[in-house]
Design a protein around this motif. Structure first.
Motif, mmCIF file in Angstrom:
data_model
loop_
_atom_site.group_PDB
_atom_site.id
_atom_site.type_symbol
_atom_site.label_atom_id
_atom_site.label_comp_id
_atom_site.label_asym_id
_atom_site.label_seq_id
_atom_site.Cartn_x
_atom_site.Cartn_y
_atom_site.Cartn_z
ATOM 1 N N ASP A 5 31.019 6.597 -19.320
ATOM 2 C CA ASP A 5 31.861 7.713 -18.906
ATOM 3 C C ASP A 5 31.051 8.524 -17.896
ATOM 4 O OD1 ASP A 5 33.386 9.991 -18.555
ATOM 5 O OD2 ASP A 5 33.879 10.202 -20.681
ATOM 6 N N PHE A 6 31.444 8.454 -16.634
ATOM 7 C CA PHE A 6 30.681 9.114 -15.579
ATOM 8 C C PHE A 6 30.719 10.637 -15.699
ATOM 9 C CE2 PHE A 6 31.672 4.948 -13.793
ATOM 10 C CZ PHE A 6 30.397 4.535 -13.439
ATOM 11 N N LYS A 7 31.763 11.175 -16.342
ATOM 12 C CA LYS A 7 31.807 12.627 -16.538
ATOM 13 C C LYS A 7 30.676 13.080 -17.466
ATOM 14 C CE LYS A 7 36.223 12.822 -17.627
ATOM 15 N NZ LYS A 7 37.559 13.362 -17.999
ATOM 16 N N TYR A 14 30.180 16.177 -12.628
ATOM 17 C CA TYR A 14 31.541 16.077 -13.140
ATOM 18 C C TYR A 14 31.788 16.930 -14.386
ATOM 19 C CZ TYR A 14 32.330 12.109 -10.012
ATOM 20 O OH TYR A 14 32.479 11.301 -8.901
ATOM 21 N N LYS A 62 38.470 -1.640 -13.023
ATOM 22 C CA LYS A 62 37.918 -1.421 -14.365
ATOM 23 C C LYS A 62 38.072 -2.671 -15.225
ATOM 24 C CE LYS A 62 39.441 0.644 -18.692
ATOM 25 N NZ LYS A 62 38.181 0.948 -19.372
ATOM 26 N N TYR A 73 34.021 0.870 -18.357
ATOM 27 C CA TYR A 73 33.816 2.270 -18.006
ATOM 28 C C TYR A 73 35.148 3.005 -18.005
ATOM 29 C CZ TYR A 73 35.372 0.816 -13.314
ATOM 30 O OH TYR A 73 36.081 0.312 -12.250
ATOM 31 N N PRO A 76 36.909 6.989 -13.232
ATOM 32 C CA PRO A 76 36.514 8.348 -12.843
ATOM 33 C C PRO A 76 37.717 9.194 -12.421
ATOM 34 C CG PRO A 76 35.089 6.688 -11.821
ATOM 35 C CD PRO A 76 36.247 5.953 -12.421
ATOM 36 N N GLU A 79 39.802 12.602 -6.979
ATOM 37 C CA GLU A 79 39.140 13.601 -6.150
ATOM 38 C C GLU A 79 39.893 13.729 -4.826
ATOM 39 O OE1 GLU A 79 34.846 13.230 -5.968
ATOM 40 O OE2 GLU A 79 34.838 11.761 -7.591
ATOM 41 N N ILE A 104 38.929 7.907 -5.522
ATOM 42 C CA ILE A 104 38.416 7.625 -6.857
ATOM 43 C C ILE A 104 37.120 6.841 -6.684
ATOM 44 C CG2 ILE A 104 38.766 6.420 -9.054
ATOM 45 C CD1 ILE A 104 41.737 6.948 -8.823
ATOM 46 N N MET A 105 36.084 7.271 -7.391
ATOM 47 C CA MET A 105 34.775 6.652 -7.249
ATOM 48 C C MET A 105 34.752 5.216 -7.800
ATOM 49 S SD MET A 105 31.629 6.101 -9.031
ATOM 50 C CE MET A 105 31.223 7.346 -10.246
ATOM 51 N N PRO A 107 32.139 2.307 -9.287
ATOM 52 C CA PRO A 107 30.777 2.112 -9.806
ATOM 53 C C PRO A 107 29.935 1.237 -8.879
ATOM 54 C CG PRO A 107 32.378 1.865 -11.556
ATOM 55 C CD PRO A 107 33.161 1.946 -10.286
ATOM 56 N N ILE A 182 37.711 18.041 -7.400
ATOM 57 C CA ILE A 182 37.665 16.987 -8.417
ATOM 58 C C ILE A 182 38.558 17.435 -9.561
ATOM 59 C CG2 ILE A 182 36.196 15.654 -9.974
ATOM 60 C CD1 ILE A 182 33.839 16.343 -8.048
#
Length: 204
Positions: A5-7, A14, A62, A73, A76, A79, A104-105, A107, A182
């Motif tokens: 979870d990138f947040k 984030y 994903k 993951y 994300p 944004e 959207i980012m 990975p 974001i």
């Protein structure tokens, strides 16, 4: 397998809290899915098309990562970069004058070949409306000032004014690059008063 979870992994980027106020961060270069457009995001079909397309490809990536690379993951957050030939339109909320890039980012472990293959698979299966406008690009913001805004998007004006007219000059900083948002909340589900949005401005 663990789900990244990138947040949480990139909490300084984030996961800021309201009590942190306006603060400085160093943003590393990031690859993002991007779709450009112009006009009021509440009314122009191009905006809805862009968001639909970004999510279609982001979720396909994903699932491809989970299946082919055994790396799962959380997709994300959405944004956006926002700008206008008349930057005062952001304070006056004249949204028909706005230009934007929704993003959207992606990975870093997902390579260009997988991205291209996934986009073609999405084209064959769903053909979302903005797929021909989609691109993958690296965004390099570096030093930036950011703040967590809680509340309706249309209440951002005073926060942005404080960021641009008080915080930056008081700290010897000037704006570079585009206004960056974001979206940590889903506006379709969250009460407008509880929307959580990171407002970010690259500086030097």
């Amino acid at each position: 397998m663990d789900k990244i979870d990138f947040k949480k992994q990139l909490k300084h980027l984030y996961g800021p809290t309201a009590r942190m106020g306006i603060h400085l961060v160093d943003v590393p270069a990031m690859r993002l899915l991007m779709v450009d457009g112009h006009g009021d995001p509440n009314t122009v079909p191009a905006y809805r098309d862009a968001v639909e397309t970004l999510y279609a490809v982001a979720y396909a990536l994903k699932f491809a990562s989970k299946k082919q690379l055994e790396k799962d993951y959380v997709v994300p957050p959405l944004e956006g970069l926002w700008w206008s030939s008349d930057m005062a339109s952001f304070l006056t909320r004249e949204k028909d004058k706005w230009d934007w890039t929704m993003m959207i980012m992606v990975p870093e472990w997902i390579g260009p070949a997988m991205i291209d293959k996934t986009i073609e698979a999405v084209r064959k299966k769903k053909a979302p409306p903005a797929l021909d406008r989609l691109r993958v690009e690296t965004l390099e913001e570096g030093r930036a000032a950011q703040v967590l805004h809680i509340g309706p998007y249309d209440d951002e004006g005073p926060v942005l004014k404080k960021l641009h007219d008080e915080f930056l000059p008081q700290n010897g900083l000037i704006r570079v690059g585009k206004h960056h948002e974001i979206y940590l909340s889903d506006p379709r589900k969250a009460d407008p008063s509880r929307l959580r949005t990171i407002l970010r401005q690259p500086v030097k």
